[in-house]
Scaffold this active site. Structure first.
Site, short mmCIF file in Angstrom:
data_model
loop_
_atom_site.label_atom_id
_atom_site.label_comp_id
_atom_site.label_asym_id
_atom_site.label_seq_id
_atom_site.Cartn_x
_atom_site.Cartn_y
_atom_site.Cartn_z
N CYS A 1 12.78 3.91 3.22
CA CYS A 1 12.87 5.38 3.10
C CYS A 1 13.55 5.92 4.36
CB CYS A 1 11.51 6.00 2.84
SG CYS A 1 10.24 5.50 3.99
N ASP B 1 9.81 -3.40 0.40
CA ASP B 1 10.00 -2.00 0.76
C ASP B 1 9.59 -1.93 2.24
OD1 ASP B 1 10.63 0.73 0.07
OD2 ASP B 1 8.51 1.15 0.33
N ALA C 1 0.84 -1.21 0.00
CA ALA C 1 0.00 0.00 0.00
C ALA C 1 0.87 1.26 0.00
CB ALA C 1 -0.93 -0.01 1.20
N PRO C 2 0.45 2.33 -0.69
CA PRO C 2 -0.81 2.51 -1.42
C PRO C 2 -0.80 2.02 -2.87
CG PRO C 2 0.39 4.56 -1.39
CD PRO C 2 1.23 3.58 -0.62
N GLY C 3 0.31 1.43 -3.34
CA GLY C 3 0.26 0.78 -4.65
C GLY C 3 1.12 1.38 -5.75
N GLY C 4 1.94 2.38 -5.43
CA GLY C 4 2.82 2.96 -6.46
C GLY C 4 3.73 1.92 -7.08
N LYS C 5 4.41 1.16 -6.22
CA LYS C 5 5.35 0.15 -6.72
C LYS C 5 4.61 -1.04 -7.33
CE LYS C 5 8.85 1.46 -3.29
NZ LYS C 5 8.00 2.31 -2.44
#
Length: 308
Positions: free
Chosen positions: A236, A183, A119-123
């Site tokens: 990050c 991630d 989540a939120p789904g960018g990758k």
């Protein structure tokens, strides 16, 4: 004084990492917003068509030199999260750094891939586009609240090969996979520009707890791979303990884990030693991104191969 806006624990960590001059630059960069970057959804549009459409809406656009699927939006008179193109799934607003995790997974059509913390789904939607809606994409997240944004982004961007799951990643099991993206949850020390609460909310105990989870997760992610498969570990965070320390733990625990060269290597080399600690020599193949050097949020990523 910017230093006074940080708690003693976090400031001491940054002082270990940076010289006095560089620390000043890093803290100043944490007060600035990054350029808005959007990733073109290759399933539904072409970059040049999207650039044309955005220019018509008075959006000033530019390029990222290391990928042709991104557009930098320098100035926009319209909210980028509400344009007809956005709603039609033609792009995702996404930090430039987060694209590096996926670009280095070496995705091929018909593979089985998992994004363990999706989540939120960018990758995940980036992986789906590279799979070209073939194979299987498992998009998993432990947070029930965040699953709804993951679902809506996957639907909006036309990803048809995704299975969305809501499991604790440590309990996730769908057999052996070609690719794994981890991630990992982290301290967020790379995204202070987005979340200033990080400055005062992190403690030694928090870091210890986070590293313990990251170590469990990286072992789990590696064990999910087929022999010959690749995983990318990213955070990050700019802290050594969450990055080189965690990857070094994997290399010590699993002798068939090998760090390999990145196909898109942006950033400074990972540390092979830091203060009194020595890490595996191949960690120089990992990359660190710093806000004050690369004008992106702080980030760490590394590509790992599973040998026989």
């Amino acid at each position: 004084m910017l230093e006074e806006t940080y708690n003693e624990f976090l400031l001491s960590k940054f002082k270990q990492l940076f010289s006095k001059e560089e620390l000043k630059s890093f803290l100043e960069a944490n007060e600035m917003q990054r350029p808005t970057v959007i990733r073109v959804n290759s399933l539904l549009t072409r970059r040049k068509d999207l650039v044309y459409a955005l220019n018509q809406r008075k959006v000033e656009t530019g390029n990222l030199e290391w990928t042709d699927t991104a557009i930098v939006a320098f100035k926009s008179e319209v909210p980028l999260g509400a344009t007809p193109e956005y709603l039609a799934g033609h792009y995702m607003i996404q930090g430039a750094n987060s694209m590096l995790s996926v670009l280095n997974l070496d995705i091929k059509e018909n593979q089985k891939v998992v994004d363990l913390c999706a989540a939120p789904g960018g990758k995940s939607t980036h992986i789906g586009a590279l799979l070209n809606n073939t194979g299987v994409l498992y998009a998993n997240d432990v947070s029930k609240e965040r699953i709804s944004s993951l679902k809506s982004n996957i639907a909006r961007m036309g990803i048809q090969n995704a299975i969305i799951t809501n499991y604790d990643a440590l309990l996730f099991d769908v057999g052996k996979l070609d690719r794994v993206l981890l991630d990992a949850p982290c301290s967020g020390t790379g995204v202070i520009a987005k979340d200033s609460s990080v400055k005062t909310s992190k403690t030694f105990e928090d870091l210890k707890k986070t590293v313990k989870l990251q170590r469990k997760l990286i072992i789990k992610a590696f064990d999910m791979l087929k022999s010959g498969g690749y995983m990318v570990y990213s955070t990050c965070s700019v802290l050594i303990e969450e990055n080189e320390g965690v990857v070094d733990f994997l290399l010590t625990s699993r002798k068939n884990a090998k760090i390999v060269d990145l196909s898109v290597a942006v950033g400074k080399e990972g540390f092979t030693h830091f203060r009194s600690e020595n890490f595996n020599g191949s960690l120089n193949k990992a990359r660190r991104i710093y806000p004050h050097v690369h004008n992106m949020d702080g980030f760490f990523y590394v590509k790992i191969f599973k040998a026989e």
